[in-house]
Write an enzyme that holds these catalytic residues in place. Structure first.
Site, PDB file in Angstrom:
ATOM      1  CB  SER A 147      45.887 -78.187 -58.816  1.00 13.12           C
ATOM      2  OG  SER A 147      45.251 -79.415 -59.122  1.00 13.12           O
TER       3      SER A 147
ATOM      4  CE1 TYR B  14      42.022 -77.687 -55.549  1.00 16.97           C
ATOM      5  CE2 TYR B  14      42.056 -78.637 -57.756  1.00 16.97           C
ATOM      6  CZ  TYR B  14      42.641 -78.464 -56.511  1.00 16.97           C
ATOM      7  OH  TYR B  14      43.861 -79.035 -56.244  1.00 16.97           O
TER       8      TYR B  14
END
Length: 254
Positions: free
Chosen positions: A148, A162
């Site tokens: 990400s 996350y």
């Protein structure tokens, strides 16, 4: 040089976890359109069936819950019953929790870390015999982990587990690449920026303008952007690339 063959994935066998929606579906669609046999998996059988119909090509849907080791083992058994070799593994299944620092719970931490970090490792581990069977010096097997841009740049949302999981995936990718390179298996990560999906929804024009203003390319990502990156890493063109984190984010991390 045959440029068409250089970027071909025709005849390759791929597994894309979480392939019924979002980035996984973008990648699965691209690989199938480029001639690969693509297995997608998710927990919802109806959603998987609809995705298979929309993706087309040689796409096969499997119902599996890869959030647990039992689910991983069951998925690997399904693949092993169908294919003697696997050439491409895309570890895409993931989740996200957005909660304030003071209220962030253990469950919100564990659920994200388990699916985003533990699952890719143990799924790859159990599929290693199939990946080794599909690998050669000239044409390695390929593991593509979905990281990400959130592990490259801290954004405004409170997504602590996350970001931690995706940062760890980037480093796990490098570690595995060093170990598996001599076995003719490449391991790379794609770090997506803002691609519209179930996890990243633009709710109004004001939000769209805000998001696009942060991206030097001036737009959000398209399915072609994501599919192209995955096809490159899985093709002969990417055979000498391993241990890399490829940002596909329009310059958002700059």
């Amino acid at each position: 040089m045959d440029a068409t063959g250089l970027f071909s994935v025709a005849g390759r066998v791929a597994l894309v976890t979480g392939g019924s929606a979002g980035i996984g579906r973008m990648i699965a669609t691209g690989l199938a359109a480029a001639g690969a046999r693509v297995y997608i998996c998710a927990r919802d059988s109806d959603k998987v069936a609809r995705a298979v119909a929309d993706i087309g090509g040689d796409c096969i849907g499997l119902t599996a819950d890869v959030a647990t080791l039992e689910g991983i083992t069951a998925l690997v058994a399904q693949i092993a019953a169908r294919e003697p070799a696997l050439h491409i593994l895309v570890n895409n299944a993931g989740t996200l929790t957005d909660a304030s620092l003071d209220a962030f719970s253990e469950d919100q931490w564990d659920d994200v870390i388990d699916l985003n970090l533990k699952t890719p490792f143990f799924l790859m581990q159990q599929l290693l015999p199939r990946l080794r069977a599909g690998a050669s010096a000239d044409r390695p097997s390929n593991v593509i982990n979905i990281g990400s841009v959130g592990a490259l740049k801290i954004g405004p949302r409170e997504v602590y587990s996350y970001q931690a999981s995706k940062g760890a995936i980037h480093w796990l990718t490098r570690s595995l690449a060093k170990k598996l390179g001599p076995q003719h298996i490449t391991v790379n990560a794609i770090a997506p920026g803002f691609f519209e999906s179930d996890m990243t929804v633009i709710i109004d024009d004001a939000m769209r303008k805000m998001v696009e203003s942060m991206v030097p390319r001036g737009r959000t990502g398209t399915p072609e952007d994501m599919a192209g990156a995955a096809i490159y890493l899985a093709s002969r063109a990417g055979a000498y690339v391993t241990g890399s984190v490829l940002p596909v984010e329009g310059g958002l991390a700059i």
